[in-house]
Motif scaffolding. Structure first.
Motif, mmCIF file in Angstrom:
data_model
loop_
_atom_site.group_PDB
_atom_site.id
_atom_site.type_symbol
_atom_site.label_atom_id
_atom_site.label_comp_id
_atom_site.label_asym_id
_atom_site.label_seq_id
_atom_site.Cartn_x
_atom_site.Cartn_y
_atom_site.Cartn_z
ATOM 1 N N PHE B 76 0.829 -1.202 0.000
ATOM 2 C CA PHE B 76 0.000 0.000 0.000
ATOM 3 C C PHE B 76 0.871 1.262 0.000
ATOM 4 O O PHE B 76 0.672 2.172 -0.814
ATOM 5 N N LEU B 80 2.385 4.627 -3.214
ATOM 6 C CA LEU B 80 1.933 5.974 -2.849
ATOM 7 C C LEU B 80 3.106 6.854 -2.469
ATOM 8 O O LEU B 80 3.204 8.007 -2.898
ATOM 9 N N ALA B 83 5.324 7.732 -5.492
ATOM 10 C CA ALA B 83 4.648 8.713 -6.353
ATOM 11 C C ALA B 83 4.703 10.101 -5.721
ATOM 12 O O ALA B 83 4.982 11.096 -6.395
ATOM 13 N N ALA B 84 4.471 10.155 -4.416
ATOM 14 C CA ALA B 84 4.515 11.457 -3.744
ATOM 15 C C ALA B 84 5.911 12.051 -3.824
ATOM 16 O O ALA B 84 6.083 13.236 -4.094
ATOM 17 N N GLY B 104 2.227 18.515 6.093
ATOM 18 C CA GLY B 104 1.400 17.308 6.206
ATOM 19 C C GLY B 104 2.244 16.077 6.482
ATOM 20 O O GLY B 104 1.950 15.296 7.389
ATOM 21 N N ILE B 105 3.307 15.903 5.723
ATOM 22 C CA ILE B 105 4.157 14.716 5.889
ATOM 23 C C ILE B 105 4.821 14.720 7.264
ATOM 24 O O ILE B 105 4.803 13.719 7.979
ATOM 25 N N ASN B 106 5.376 15.881 7.658
ATOM 26 C CA ASN B 106 6.038 15.970 8.960
ATOM 27 C C ASN B 106 5.098 15.645 10.102
ATOM 28 O O ASN B 106 5.457 14.948 11.042
ATOM 29 N N LEU B 108 2.216 13.997 9.918
ATOM 30 C CA LEU B 108 1.759 12.609 9.866
ATOM 31 C C LEU B 108 2.796 11.722 10.557
ATOM 32 O O LEU B 108 2.449 10.773 11.265
ATOM 33 N N ILE B 143 -0.208 3.555 6.286
ATOM 34 C CA ILE B 143 -0.275 5.007 6.466
ATOM 35 C C ILE B 143 0.803 5.459 7.451
ATOM 36 O O ILE B 143 1.442 6.484 7.273
ATOM 37 N N LEU B 146 4.128 5.676 5.695
ATOM 38 C CA LEU B 146 4.153 6.498 4.481
ATOM 39 C C LEU B 146 5.204 7.628 4.546
ATOM 40 O O LEU B 146 5.991 7.785 3.609
ATOM 41 N N ILE B 150 8.257 8.169 1.905
ATOM 42 C CA ILE B 150 8.373 9.385 1.088
ATOM 43 C C ILE B 150 9.754 9.999 1.265
ATOM 44 O O ILE B 150 10.431 10.340 0.296
#
Lengths: 292, 284, 277
Positions: B76, B80, B83-84, B104-106, B108, B143, B146, B150
């Protein structure tokens, strides 16, 4: 122009994927609020935050999370008291003192320390640290805030060390050279020039470490003792917000007030860690701008 | 007054001591887990079903359960995350949007793992109706890892020299052709290495699967992605906090902990070694 | 062929042979203007050199001719560059099409980490000269054609004899000069009309440089060539026209002979005789 359209489509597709992190973050917020907010129909925000009793299964139930909130804070602060001196000292040692060979050994080892699953820390705490603490301090139980702090402290060290180390080693050499040229020795240079110049990065590290300690679940669930009472000493069993969610979620009925209360705890937890992250983020940016 | 020289000596001594304490803590954990765990580990322990109320037999279901969860999570999160990362490094221009995505990434990455568990429970278990299952747990873990993926993928993409991109574009390749034929082939090994760290993380997490995937005791191995499973980290927790025979459960927990630590640290060390070699050797 | 040689204000090249015409070109990086109102006509089948002290905007100028500056964030281009009379900065232009017609060889050789063959074939494959794996029954034939084109390109780049027995080897096994010629072969394979060289010899030894210079001389029969160089002798040896650029402004543009023997501007003379730069 068909090729340009295709290229544009691909770009948009990738953009969409990169937005997913935000989507998930927002999803978490929505879920927490949707499931958690209804609790405030039965309990006021004041009673929820400052209520001294957490008796979710009583009739009528009490949903005061003050003991849990304080439990989290005590354990996290205790962890920082242990982790900050050790972690920062380790970072200074790695970047300023250690020879490159030793450095190349220690850095991955500390990364490994971060890789050990939290449940293993919890297990280690239960079977080794807790009996030791009980023995040394002559306590009735070894599972208490102190033991939890020790373990969380060890767990927070890699975060603090690696971020501090980045900050310290990115201090420009010219600073140090200036200090040496004025006749300062290595220790004086480290303490008076290098570390103060890296202070922004180090404080970021500490705040992120705090965020991690507050959000940590399994270790505290296993070693903090689990008593939902307002702590008065480090040698008392305590219960954190995370541990409460983990321990009780399995036994609640979906949609019940207890279920809602646990999600509401998660809201508080989320806001706290988000705040820490944002502060750390702002600090990093400020720090970067200054060094440039 | 102590002399400056002595001060320096003491100061560095304290730093050295602190570092030693950190290393000692790590080795203490590894030592106790290894010494006690090795006693119970044998072929049967790794390949048999548990019996006698978890106090005897093997931990095969937990090993398999963790394997399935991790595979599901990586299937999963990897596409993703990659791609991000491609968008962030290859397409995006500095600006508001990219700052928001980074925030957002930080953030998360900073969400407590137990909160991911609640999210998984509400969304995958309840809303999508996947129930307590490998799928729900795997997606939740996906998730969670993720941000790790990234970041690792971004790092791998940034290492590819800009001159490769220029050469390709100057030959009349489109941006996407350049990414697909030149950038990705040179970044893929770095991306995979980074993702291994995500695998290690996913294998060791307990809180996110607590309400989404695991069960303490099953007599069967999972049959589909909708089955609930046992998992190594949860198994340790359950052995220590549930059940009625602590004296026989603790040795099993030691064995399980050793398997888990061996697995996670093994995976991480491989990633670290490959990454360090990779960083050193690439010199286009 | 050239009927009129005047000052830099008016074109020195004959109208009918102009391939590229740069009109009132201005370029900014963020807020710094790096190219100021440059006008320049480039004649076909000739070598035009752009010279000037470092930081004068030579590389920036040459990179605008196949729109490589597009990939630099905050680069802003104003003005026109006409390729066969058509503005490549026009709204209806496909950048990819421009780059196919205007090839580029970079300062530092930049082969892909692929085999020698794959490096040369890359542009052909990308541009659909052959679909990967051969889409139809004609696949075999196409494969043969691909091989032919690769061979021809390597011959054109004077590299064929050295690599014909090891086309499958990694491009990184070649020497620096060979790598640069491979990059030239790679650029030639897609049959561009114009080839841009951005200081192609700056990283090479004299022997390798001589080979590339000789090659450029040959290539002008088929292509229009623009070369940026900081090496005055090189510009004198290989170019037909020479543009002297300083601080983003075109100081002088003329036939190379003229520039090197009787420049009209004092600064040009100072630079050429090595008084600064």
């Amino acid at each position: 122009m068909k090729r340009a359209q295709k290229e544009n489509l691909i770009k948009r597709l990738f953009c969409l994927f990169s937005l997913l992190s935000i989507v998930f973050l927002l999803g978490i917020v929505i879920v927490l609020f949707k499931e958690g907010l209804p609790i405030f129909r039965t309990t006021s925000l004041g009673n929820f935050l400052f209520g001294k009793f957490w008796y979710p299964t009583y009739e009528p139930p009490d949903f005061g999370i003050l003991p849990l909130l304080l439990g989290s804070l005590w354990v996290a602060v205790g962890a920082l008291i242990i982790a900050v001196p050790l972690g920062v000292a380790g970072a200074i040692y790695i970047s300023e003192v250690a020879q490159s060979k030793i450095k190349e050994f220690i850095k991955p080892v500390i990364e490994l320390l971060a890789g050990i699953p939290s449940v293993v820390y919890g297990f280690f705490g239960m079977v080794i640290v807790a009996p030791l603490v009980q023995e040394v301090f002559k306590l009735p139980v070894g599972l208490n805030a102190f033991t939890a702090s020790v373990l969380l402290g060890i767990m927070a060290i890699p975060t603090i060390t690696s971020i501090s180390e980045d900050a310290i080693s990115s201090v420009p050499n010219s600073f140090k050279e200036a200090s040496f040229a004025l006749g300062a020795n290595r220790w004086e240079t480290t303490v008076k020039v290098t570390v103060p110049a890296a202070a922004g990065g180090i404080s970021t590290a500490i705040i992120l470490g705090m965020g991690r300690a507050i959000g940590e679940t399994m270790t505290v669930l296993m070693v903090a003792g689990g008593a939902a009472v307002i702590p008065h000493s480090f040698f008392q069993p305590v219960r954190t917000m995370t541990a409460t969610i983990a321990a009780e979620m399995g036994e609640t009925v979906v949609g019940s007030t207890h279920f809602q209360a646990l999600f509401a705890i998660a809201i508080i937890l989320f806001i706290m860690t988000l705040t820490f992250n944002i502060i750390a983020d702002l600090l990093t940016q400020k720090f970067r701008r200054r060094l440039r | 007054m102590i002399s400056r020289k002595l001060k320096e000596y003491i100061g560095f001594g304290i730093l050295r001591l602190a570092t030693l304490i950190i290393l000692l803590a790590l080795f203490a954990i590894l030592y106790f887990v290894a010494v006690n765990g090795i006693k119970v580990i044998n072929w049967q322990f790794l390949t048999q079903m548990p019996h006698s109320g978890m106090t005897a037999g093997g931990i095969l279901p937990a090993i398999l359960g963790t394997f399935y969860l991790v595979v599901c999570a990586i299937c999963f999160a990897l596409p993703l995350g990659v791609a991000a990362a491609i968008y962030l490094t290859e397409y995006a221009k500095q600006g508001k949007l990219i700052r928001i995505i980074r925030i957002g990434i930080n953030n998360l990455a900073g969400v407590p793992s137990v909160v991911f568990g609640l999210f998984g429970l509400a969304v995958f278990v309840k809303f999508f109706g996947f129930g307590i299952s490998i799928l729900s747990g795997g997606l939740t873990l996906g998730i969670l890892i993720l941000p790790t993926i990234i970041r690792a993928s971004e790092e791998a993409l940034l290492v590819v020299p800009q001159s490769f991109r220029e050469a390709s574009l100057a030959l009349g390749a489109t941006k996407w052709q350049t990414i697909r034929k030149v950038v990705l082939p040179n970044a893929i090994s770095g991306m995979l290495t980074g993702s291994i760290l995500g695998i290690g993380r996913a294998a060791g997490e307990t809180a996110p699967i607590l309400f989404t995937a695991v069960t303490f005791y099953t007599m069967r191995l999972p049959r589909s992605i909708f089955s609930e499973v046992q998992a190594l980290p949860y198994h340790i927790y359950a052995l220590m906090t549930e059940g009625t025979h602590p004296e026989t459960q603790i040795p099993v927990a030691y064995g399980t902990a050793l398997v888990l630590v061996f697995l996670v640290l093994g995976i991480d060390s491989i990633a670290i070694v490959i990454r360090n070699r990779f960083r050193r050797r690439k010199k286009w | 062929m050239v009927d009129k040689v005047t000052s830099h204000q008016s074109p020195v090249t004959s109208k009918k042979d102009v391939r590229i015409s740069i009109r009132n070109l201005n370029i900014w990086y963020a807020n710094t203007q790096v190219i100021k109102n440059v006008r320049l006509d480039i004649e076909k089948n000739r070598v035009t050199a752009i010279i000037g002290p470092s930081g004068c905007g030579k590389s920036t100028l040459i990179r605008t001719i196949n729109r490589m500056n597009d990939i630099i964030p905050d680069a802003k281009v104003k003005g026109e560059i006409l390729l066969d009379g058509k503005n490549i900065y026009g709204d209806d232009i496909d950048v990819v099409e421009v780059r196919k017609r205007v090839g580029m060889v970079f300062q530092k050789s930049n082969p892909f980490p692929k085999s020698i063959f794959e490096n040369v074939a890359y542009g052909l494959k990308i541009n659909g000269f052959i679909s990967a794996g051969g889409r139809s029954a004609s696949g075999g034939k196409k494969k043969g054609q691909l091989m032919e084109r690769v061979e021809q390109s390597l011959k054109d780049a004077a590299l064929w004899k050295e690599v014909k027995d090891r086309l499958g080897d990694s491009a990184f096994d070649l020497s620096g000069g060979q790598q640069q010629r491979l990059c030239i072969a790679r650029a030639l394979a897609i049959e561009p009309e114009v080839v841009l060289f951005d200081e192609p010899c700056s990283a090479l030894d004299p022997t390798a440089t001589a080979k590339i210079e000789e090659l450029i001389q040959k290539l002008k029969k088929k292509y229009t060539i623009i070369i940026v160089t900081h090496n005055m002798q090189q510009a004198a040896r290989i170019s037909d026209f020479c543009a002297f650029l300083m601080l983003g402004e075109l100081i002088e543009f003329d036939k190379t002979d003229k520039i090197f023997t009787a420049p009209s501007e004092k600064v040009t003379e100072d630079y050429i005789t090595g008084r600064f730069g």
